[in-house]
Structures are given as C-alpha cells and as structure tokens.
Design a protein around this motif. Structure first.
Motif, PDB file in Angstrom:
ATOM      1  N   LEU A 401      32.427  42.365  54.205  1.00  0.00           N
ATOM      2  CA  LEU A 401      33.086  42.971  53.050  1.00  0.00           C
ATOM      3  C   LEU A 401      34.493  43.477  53.355  1.00  0.00           C
ATOM      4  CD1 LEU A 401      32.636  43.616  50.075  1.00  0.00           C
ATOM      5  CD2 LEU A 401      31.714  45.841  50.752  1.00  0.00           C
ATOM      6  N   PRO A 402      34.737  44.170  54.470  1.00  0.00           N
ATOM      7  CA  PRO A 402      36.108  44.626  54.745  1.00  0.00           C
ATOM      8  C   PRO A 402      37.119  43.480  54.845  1.00  0.00           C
ATOM      9  CG  PRO A 402      34.549  45.757  56.164  1.00  0.00           C
ATOM     10  CD  PRO A 402      33.788  44.677  55.481  1.00  0.00           C
ATOM     11  N   PHE A 403      36.754  42.403  55.539  1.00  0.00           N
ATOM     12  CA  PHE A 403      37.688  41.282  55.672  1.00  0.00           C
ATOM     13  C   PHE A 403      37.858  40.538  54.345  1.00  0.00           C
ATOM     14  CE2 PHE A 403      36.717  41.732  60.248  1.00  0.00           C
ATOM     15  CZ  PHE A 403      38.016  41.749  60.732  1.00  0.00           C
ATOM     16  N   TYR A 404      36.788  40.472  53.554  1.00  0.00           N
ATOM     17  CA  TYR A 404      36.911  39.832  52.237  1.00  0.00           C
ATOM     18  C   TYR A 404      37.890  40.588  51.353  1.00  0.00           C
ATOM     19  CZ  TYR A 404      35.717  38.737  47.404  1.00  0.00           C
ATOM     20  OH  TYR A 404      35.788  38.418  46.072  1.00  0.00           O
ATOM     21  N   ILE A 410      45.524  40.338  49.710  1.00  0.00           N
ATOM     22  CA  ILE A 410      46.740  39.614  50.115  1.00  0.00           C
ATOM     23  C   ILE A 410      46.944  38.380  49.245  1.00  0.00           C
ATOM     24  CG2 ILE A 410      47.815  38.301  51.986  1.00  0.00           C
ATOM     25  CD1 ILE A 410      46.456  40.193  53.953  1.00  0.00           C
ATOM     26  N   CYS A 411      45.893  37.602  49.032  1.00  0.00           N
ATOM     27  CA  CYS A 411      46.014  36.384  48.211  1.00  0.00           C
ATOM     28  C   CYS A 411      46.347  36.724  46.762  1.00  0.00           C
ATOM     29  CB  CYS A 411      44.712  35.581  48.273  1.00  0.00           C
ATOM     30  SG  CYS A 411      44.389  34.804  49.857  1.00  0.00           S
ATOM     31  N   PHE A 412      45.741  37.784  46.241  1.00  0.00           N
ATOM     32  CA  PHE A 412      45.988  38.160  44.844  1.00  0.00           C
ATOM     33  C   PHE A 412      47.431  38.632  44.648  1.00  0.00           C
ATOM     34  CE2 PHE A 412      46.001  41.313  41.406  1.00  0.00           C
ATOM     35  CZ  PHE A 412      45.492  40.542  40.365  1.00  0.00           C
ATOM     36  N   LEU A 413      47.916  39.486  45.556  1.00  0.00           N
ATOM     37  CA  LEU A 413      49.293  39.973  45.433  1.00  0.00           C
ATOM     38  C   LEU A 413      50.295  38.834  45.600  1.00  0.00           C
ATOM     39  CD1 LEU A 413      49.086  43.346  47.408  1.00  0.00           C
ATOM     40  CD2 LEU A 413      49.134  43.021  44.924  1.00  0.00           C
ATOM     41  N   SER A 414      50.016  37.920  46.522  1.00  0.00           N
ATOM     42  CA  SER A 414      50.900  36.768  46.702  1.00  0.00           C
ATOM     43  C   SER A 414      50.890  35.880  45.464  1.00  0.00           C
ATOM     44  CB  SER A 414      50.458  35.968  47.931  1.00  0.00           C
ATOM     45  OG  SER A 414      51.296  34.861  48.141  1.00  0.00           O
ATOM     46  N   MET A 415      49.708  35.730  44.854  1.00  0.00           N
ATOM     47  CA  MET A 415      49.606  34.945  43.620  1.00  0.00           C
ATOM     48  C   MET A 415      50.431  35.573  42.506  1.00  0.00           C
ATOM     49  SD  MET A 415      46.195  34.233  41.305  1.00  0.00           S
ATOM     50  CE  MET A 415      46.133  35.930  40.717  1.00  0.00           C
ATOM     51  N   MET A 416      50.320  36.894  42.353  1.00  0.00           N
ATOM     52  CA  MET A 416      51.092  37.582  41.309  1.00  0.00           C
ATOM     53  C   MET A 416      52.594  37.462  41.566  1.00  0.00           C
ATOM     54  SD  MET A 416      48.747  38.490  39.323  1.00  0.00           S
ATOM     55  CE  MET A 416      49.809  39.347  38.171  1.00  0.00           C
ATOM     56  N   VAL A 449      40.636  32.409  44.261  1.00  0.00           N
ATOM     57  CA  VAL A 449      40.830  33.842  44.014  1.00  0.00           C
ATOM     58  C   VAL A 449      40.356  34.195  42.611  1.00  0.00           C
ATOM     59  CG1 VAL A 449      42.561  35.645  43.696  1.00  0.00           C
ATOM     60  CG2 VAL A 449      42.700  34.129  45.668  1.00  0.00           C
ATOM     61  N   ILE A 450      40.777  33.413  41.619  1.00  0.00           N
ATOM     62  CA  ILE A 450      40.370  33.678  40.237  1.00  0.00           C
ATOM     63  C   ILE A 450      38.861  33.532  40.087  1.00  0.00           C
ATOM     64  CG2 ILE A 450      40.613  32.937  37.836  1.00  0.00           C
ATOM     65  CD1 ILE A 450      43.423  31.949  38.548  1.00  0.00           C
ATOM     66  N   HIS A 451      38.312  32.478  40.686  1.00  0.00           N
ATOM     67  CA  HIS A 451      36.871  32.216  40.547  1.00  0.00           C
ATOM     68  C   HIS A 451      36.039  33.309  41.201  1.00  0.00           C
ATOM     69  CE1 HIS A 451      33.569  28.867  40.546  1.00  0.00           C
ATOM     70  NE2 HIS A 451      33.334  29.840  39.693  1.00  0.00           N
ATOM     71  N   THR A 452      36.438  33.745  42.384  1.00  0.00           N
ATOM     72  CA  THR A 452      35.658  34.773  43.074  1.00  0.00           C
ATOM     73  C   THR A 452      35.756  36.117  42.368  1.00  0.00           C
ATOM     74  OG1 THR A 452      35.148  35.698  45.244  1.00  0.00           O
ATOM     75  CG2 THR A 452      37.450  35.588  44.684  1.00  0.00           C
ATOM     76  N   VAL A 473      32.076  34.691  49.119  1.00  0.00           N
ATOM     77  CA  VAL A 473      32.679  35.800  49.863  1.00  0.00           C
ATOM     78  C   VAL A 473      32.764  35.425  51.335  1.00  0.00           C
ATOM     79  CG1 VAL A 473      32.328  38.184  50.619  1.00  0.00           C
ATOM     80  CG2 VAL A 473      31.926  37.575  48.238  1.00  0.00           C
ATOM     81  N   CYS A 474      31.686  34.834  51.861  1.00  0.00           N
ATOM     82  CA  CYS A 474      31.684  34.372  53.260  1.00  0.00           C
ATOM     83  C   CYS A 474      32.789  33.347  53.486  1.00  0.00           C
ATOM     84  CB  CYS A 474      30.337  33.754  53.604  1.00  0.00           C
ATOM     85  SG  CYS A 474      28.917  34.857  53.447  1.00  0.00           S
ATOM     86  N   MET A 475      32.887  32.388  52.566  1.00  0.00           N
ATOM     87  CA  MET A 475      33.863  31.309  52.715  1.00  0.00           C
ATOM     88  C   MET A 475      35.293  31.821  52.616  1.00  0.00           C
ATOM     89  SD  MET A 475      35.902  29.320  50.531  1.00  0.00           S
ATOM     90  CE  MET A 475      35.058  29.441  48.968  1.00  0.00           C
ATOM     91  N   LEU A 476      35.569  32.704  51.637  1.00  0.00           N
ATOM     92  CA  LEU A 476      36.932  33.193  51.430  1.00  0.00           C
ATOM     93  C   LEU A 476      37.376  34.107  52.566  1.00  0.00           C
ATOM     94  CD1 LEU A 476      39.013  32.745  49.108  1.00  0.00           C
ATOM     95  CD2 LEU A 476      38.411  35.024  48.312  1.00  0.00           C
ATOM     96  N   ALA A 477      36.476  34.972  53.024  1.00  0.00           N
ATOM     97  CA  ALA A 477      36.824  35.873  54.128  1.00  0.00           C
ATOM     98  C   ALA A 477      37.101  35.085  55.406  1.00  0.00           C
ATOM     99  CB  ALA A 477      35.696  36.879  54.353  1.00  0.00           C
ATOM    100  N   ALA A 478      36.278  34.076  55.692  1.00  0.00           N
ATOM    101  CA  ALA A 478      36.473  33.266  56.901  1.00  0.00           C
ATOM    102  C   ALA A 478      37.767  32.472  56.819  1.00  0.00           C
ATOM    103  CB  ALA A 478      35.279  32.320  57.078  1.00  0.00           C
TER     104      ALA A 478
END
Length: 702
Positions: A401-404, A410-416, A449-452, A473-478
């Motif tokens: 959870l912390p890494f997710y 980071i991905c969301f802010l970069s997307m915005m 990002v949107i889907h998760t 969550v496992c896939m995105l964090a990894a």
C-alpha cells in the motif's frame, strides 16, 4: 477550348507529379527510418533478445509455479485425494454439472446455463471428452486443474502488464510476489473454486495486458495487430464467462473515454477498442440465449454515444479556444446521450436484469429505507460492507500500500501536468525520453491510473470488489518502483542537481525493488512453505451424514426445502430436487428464498406448511446453526431480519419485541407437540440438521 484545356491539364499533371514526388520522398524517408534497426550492432540485438527471452521465461514460470502452489495448498488444506467422493463434493463448494431442465427447482423450469453462467462448465466438459481425459482423470480433478491453470495465466498476464509498463521483467517478478503474499485480498480461489470470477478474471487480465501494449506509442505494426487480436478474443471470452463482466468493461470504457477526451492518445486506437466492445456485446447476446442484460447494459449505451459523438466531431485546429469549447460540448453530449439511450433501451427491451441491485445500491447509499428481508440480508453480507481496517493493515505490512500510494500520486500529478499543458495549447514532444521526466505523457500509464482510481473508489465502498482492485494495485506499485521514468519524474520536480538524475533513477529502479524483494522473501517465504508443509483437516461429519441419509433413505422424486446454501449443496451432492438455490439474479428465486427462510421466523405451523406445500416440498431441513445463530453484527442474523420484515420487532424502541402469539418455528417444531406434529414428522436428525417429512394428510383438530 482545347488550347485553354492544355495548360490546365499540364498544370494538373505537374501538381500530381510534384505530389507523387513528395510522397516518394516521404516513403523513402520512412523506409530509411525503418531500416535503422537493421544497422543495430549484433551484440545489442542479442541483448534485446536475451532480455525478452528471460522475461518471457520468468513470466511463464511464475504462472506455472503459482498454479502448482495452488494445487499443493488445496491438497494440504482439504486432504483432497484421500477423501470419499461425497466429502470431495462438499469441500468443492458451488453448483456443478447442472443443465437446464425441470429437475433442479420444483415447479420451475430454468435455463441453468444462462442463469448460473455455466458456460465454463460446458467448455470444460467438451474438453474433458475431446481430450480423452475421462479415461485418465476424474472429472473433479480435471475441473480444478483448469481453474488453477487459469490462475497461472492470471499471474502471467499481470507479470506481462507490469513488464510492458516499466520496461523490465523485474517489475513482473515483484508483481507476482505481492500478488501471492496478499492472496487473501487478491483472489477468492482458496475459498470457492467454481466462482465465475475465477474463470473470468484471468481473461480480463489478458485483455488488460493486450490493451496496455496496444496503447503504447512506440509499438510496431505487427505488435499492434497481435495486441488487437488478443484483446478482441479475451474481451469476448471474458464477457461469456461472467454475467457481471460488462459492468467492469463499462469502467474500462470510461477510462478510455477520459483518455481520449484529454487527447492523451490517438482517437483512432481508442475507437477501435469501442468496436471490439460492440462486436463482443452482439456476439454475446446471440450466444447467451439472447441475453437482454447485454442490450440494456450501460456499456452498450456509452459506446453507441461515443460513436455518435465521433461522427459529429468537427475538424478544428487543436489548442484554439473553439477546440476547447468543442471538447466540453463533446463531453456533455456523450454523458447525456449515454443516459438517454440507456433509459430508452430499458423502455423497449424486456428485461429483469439486476433490478434488485439498483434497489440494493439505493439502500446502501442511504437513498432509501426498507424492511425487505432480501435487501437487508444482502446489506449484512460481509463482502458487501466497506473494507475493514485489517484489509489496509495487511496491505501495509507487505509494503504494497505505501508504494502504491507513492506511485499513484506521482503518476497522477504528472498526468495533470500534461493535461494542463495541452489545455493551454503548449506543444509536447511526441516521443518521450527518460531525460524528459514526464511519465504522465504515456497513454498506457494514464489509462491505468484512471482505471485503478475507478476500481479503488468502488472497493472502498464494497469490500467484495477488492478482488478486482488489489491485483492491479500489485501491478501498478511494482511498475512504479521498477520504472526509471517515475524516479526521473520525481527528480525533475525536486530539481536534483547534486547527482546526475538519470544515473540515480536507473540505480533506484533496480535497487529499490531488489531491497523490497529480499525483505519480502525473508519475512513471507517461510510462511508460504509452512502452509504447504502443514496438513490441515476438513471435518464436517454432520453434513456428510445428512447427504448419505438423503441418498439412501429419501425417495428419488422427493423435493427438499431449506436455506438456499444448503439446497445448493444437496443438489450438488445428491442430485435431488430442491425448492430454491443460492442465486441472486432472478426475482422469482429471490422471493422463494425469502419464503423458505420463514421457517426461522415467528409464524404458525399452518403458515409454514402452506408455504412449503405451495412449492411441492416433501422434506424440510432445519439448520441448528441458523436457528440458534449468534451473529457478530447486530441485527444481521437471519431470524432478526425476518422479525423486522414481518413486523415482529420494533427497532426504534430498543429492539423491544412486539407481541406474537407464535413462537419461533424452528424451535417449536423440535418439541413435537400439536399442532406441529400434525403437519411435520421428524425422520432424521444429528447435531446440526433436523429433517422433517411434510405430512400429506393433516388433522386440523386443535
């Protein structure tokens, strides 16, 4: 006229010649660009081949090892191979090998293939006969072998998705590790093998992997075609395997719509995916006995609205004020048209699909109040509650959870950041390099990002949906911790200057997952090995005795009544006809379940007798666990819900019981006094079950 036409024709010819020359030169440039990889040094090509080969080998090995692990764990947990056939069927929870006939539910002919979504069983039975496995292996082992094999494919697909996003198969290995360690929250395969989601989600994971590759900007033509074909096949198969699949695809379609709205990907690719949805819905409708649920699904309405909006789009120069206005209008048009089309379809297409689901959601979100037994019973189910604190604690203890959260932020802010630049009309580079530090510009990342976020929002409301969200969550964090681009994006924001940011990003993208992997290995690997070494015991002699008695003593034409869960087990283990089944997508069966549950309410013997005989029941089974239930959640016991529905309890006055001249039926019938003995005769009992024969000749004397 001829003299005037001459120069005109000459001019046209010159223009054609000039344009053809331009095309030829463009083709030559394109060809020269495509020929560049041929001049790549052989050692570089060998490195690429070795990387792909090792990654594919690791992905396939991970899937196979996980399937073998499930098989070994299942054997150790249930001691499956040493059990009698009847005990195997009890541990093998679910409704299996049912066909559409009138010998399943009394007074009702059902299409079990459609209502129970038995398409996986049909496919398994065809494979069982076609491969000649009936001479080698028992049907139950063949069945669970297919399911466990699909779970291996599930893990492999998650591995490949994370690899495609990060560019390193190290991310895939970390995805698999997190998935297995958190398997309590990533899959329900341990508790119930034949669940439809266990058949369907592996195909959805394959579709996600194919879509991820398809959305990549640097994909070649052959790779794009392969991803498109794989995506088409897996989308249709996913839709056939699970009755709720079109709702999950609806969320995916929303994610792609938002991706397209912000011009983060070529519209043509996104609309090709919409065509796959249309084709899958149409074919599914035909092959699922004209399933009206697919016609009234929100997925169909959304895709039709998107196709219609595309036809109305005008060619306006990007970045202009008019283009921004058109984007807003297009967004509003799609939303309005989707709702309108869905309402129209429901008006003209006869359907009864999931009406109870809408009522449940109304009560769930406090938009309505009800004393209805079925609605309140569903609300009390643990899987339909909000996630507990233990769920988040488990994900935190495994460091997932912390890494997710870090990766998602980071991905969301970069997307915005990318979206705002596009809205302001700033030009962005078509090819994103590592030095740019702009991970939010990659369409496949933004889609995930949107889907998760959509899946996570639903999982925060209903815990049962965590099995859709946690694997990703496992896939995105990894992917995040193994991606140099993500670290580079972070360093760009921090304006790191003391150390070369690219070099540091490359180092961290290998060091961080290695440290995580070693810590997970040290803490959780011994636990997994202990689980495989321990021989657990499944012990339910009362149920085995009940099923044995039914097979030996009950008439073949007998009809049994009781709780839906027990009736499903009886139909599975004995084949005898029952009055109800644990199905929640049919209004008639839901009403039956509520009526049969009245055996645990404060109703008269005559009322219960009339209910049971109306369904042609010959035997009644009372479960002591329900009759004397001590629920952990207040007001969620079956007998409490029945009292509320029947008006035998006043909730507003401290749960004070209102007057009822009848005792609870399941207690009173055990005492064997009049008038209960006039209607029911006890023929079998043990510590858990009491079986009563429903008398055909009744004495109504008091």
């Amino acid at each position: 006229m001829a003299e005037e036409e001459g120069p005109t024709i000459e001019l046209r010819q010159r223009r054609k010649l000039k344009s053809s020359e331009n095309k030829e030169s463009a083709k030559e440039e394109k060809i020269s660009d495509t020929l560049v990889p041929e001049r790549t040094p052989k050692h570089v090509l060998f490195q690429r081949f070795a990387k792909i080969f090792i990654g594919c080998l690791a992905a396939v090995t991970s899937g196979m090892m996980y399937a073998l692990y499930l098989s070994a764990y299942h054997e150790r947990k249930f001691w499956f191979s040493n059990r009698q056939e009847l005990e195997r069927e009890i541990t093998f929870q679910g409704v299996y090998e049912l066909t559409h006939n009138n010998r399943t539910v009394s007074l009702k002919t059902i299409n079990a293939v459609q209502q129970m979504s038995l398409y996986p069983e049909l496919i398994a039975s065809v494979l069982y006969q076609a491969t000649g496995s009936n001479e080698v292996i028992e049907p139950v082992y063949f069945y669970i072998g297919i399911v466990f094999g699909l779970q291996g494919i599930y893990v492999t697909a998650l591995f490949v998705t994370s690899w495609l996003m990060s560019g390193t198969w190290l991310a895939g290995m970390l995805t698999v590790a997190w998935f297995i360690i958190n398997r309590v929250d990533t899959t329900r395969i341990e508790y119930s093998i034949p669940l439809r989601e266990n058949w369907a989600l592996p195909y959805f994971a394959c579709q996600i992997a194919a879509l991820t590759g398809y959305l990549k900007s640097n994909l070649n033509t052959y790779g794009e075609r392969f991803c498109y074909l794989l995506m088409s096949a897996s989308t249709y198969t996913f839709m056939m395997m699970w009755e709720y699949s079109h709702y999950l695809l609806f969320l995916q379609a929303i994610s792609l719509f938002l991706l397209d709205s912000f011009s983060l990907e070529q519209s043509e690719k996104v609309h090709e995916v919409y065509k796959i949805y249309i084709f899958s819905l149409f074919l599914g409708y035909l092959l699922q006995f004209e399933n009206s649920a697919l016609l009234v699904s929100p997925l169909l309405s959304l895709v039709v609205a998107l196709m219609f909006a595309k036809c109305l789009q005008l060619n306006v120069k990007k970045g202009t004020f008019i283009a921004k206005i058109m984007k807003v209008i297009n967004f509003y048009l799609v939303c309005t048209l989707t709702v309108t089309l869905n309402i129209i379809m429901k008006m003209f297409v006869p359907h009864k699909e999931n009406g109870h689901m809408l009522k449940f959601l109304e009560v769930k979100f406090g938009l309505n109040m009800t004393k209805n037994f079925t609605m309140n019973w569903l609300l009390c189910q643990e899987s339909l509650q909000a996630p507990s604190q233990d769920f988040f604690l488990r994900l935190t203890q495994s460091s997932l959870l912390p890494f997710y959260v870090l990766v998602l932020i980071i991905c969301f802010l970069s997307m915005m950041q990318v979206i705002f630049r596009r809205i302001n009309g700033k030009s962005l580079k078509e090819t994103i390099t590592l030095e740019d530090g702009r991970i939010g510009g990659r369409p496949e990342i933004i889609y995930h990002v949107i889907h998760t976020i959509l899946l996570g929002s639903l999982a925060m409301i209903i815990e049962g949906l965590k099995y859709l969200w946690t694997p990703y969550v496992c896939m995105l964090a990894a992917f995040g911790v193994c991606s140099p681009e993500l670290w580079m994006t972070l360093f760009k924001w921090l304006r790191l200057r003391t150390v070369h940011p690219v070099l540091l990003a490359l180092i961290l993208s290998m060091a961080v997952p290695t440290i995580i992997g070693l810590s997970l290995w040290k803490e959780f690997f011994p636990r997994l090995m202990t689980e495989l070494m321990e021989l657990q015991e499944f012990y339910d002699p009362d149920t085995v005795e009940l099923m044995t008695w039914i097979k030996r003593q009950a008439p073949v034409a007998a009809v049994f009544a009781g709780s839906p869960q027990l009736m499903g087990a009886i139909k599975l283990c004995t084949g005898w006809m029952v009055t109800s089944l644990p199905l929640y997508n049919d209004d008639d069966l839901l009403k039956r379940n509520e009526n049969i549950y009245q055996i645990y309410s404060k109703r008269s013997a005559e009322d219960i007798y009339k209910i049971l005989t109306s369904y042609k029941a010959n035997y009644l089974i009372v479960e002591d666990a329900i009759c004397n239930e001590v629920g952990t959640m207040r007001g969620c016991r079956v007998k409490d819900l029945l009292d509320i529905a029947n008006g035998h309890v006043v909730c507003e006055e401290g749960d004070k019981l209102s007057y009822s001249k009848y005792g609870r039926f399941c207690h009173e019938v055990k005492i064997n006094y009049s008038p209960y003995v006039n209607y029911f005769t006890r023929v079998y009992w043990n510590r858990s079950y009491f079986v009563y024969k429903i008398n055909t000749v009744i004495s109504f004397q008091s």
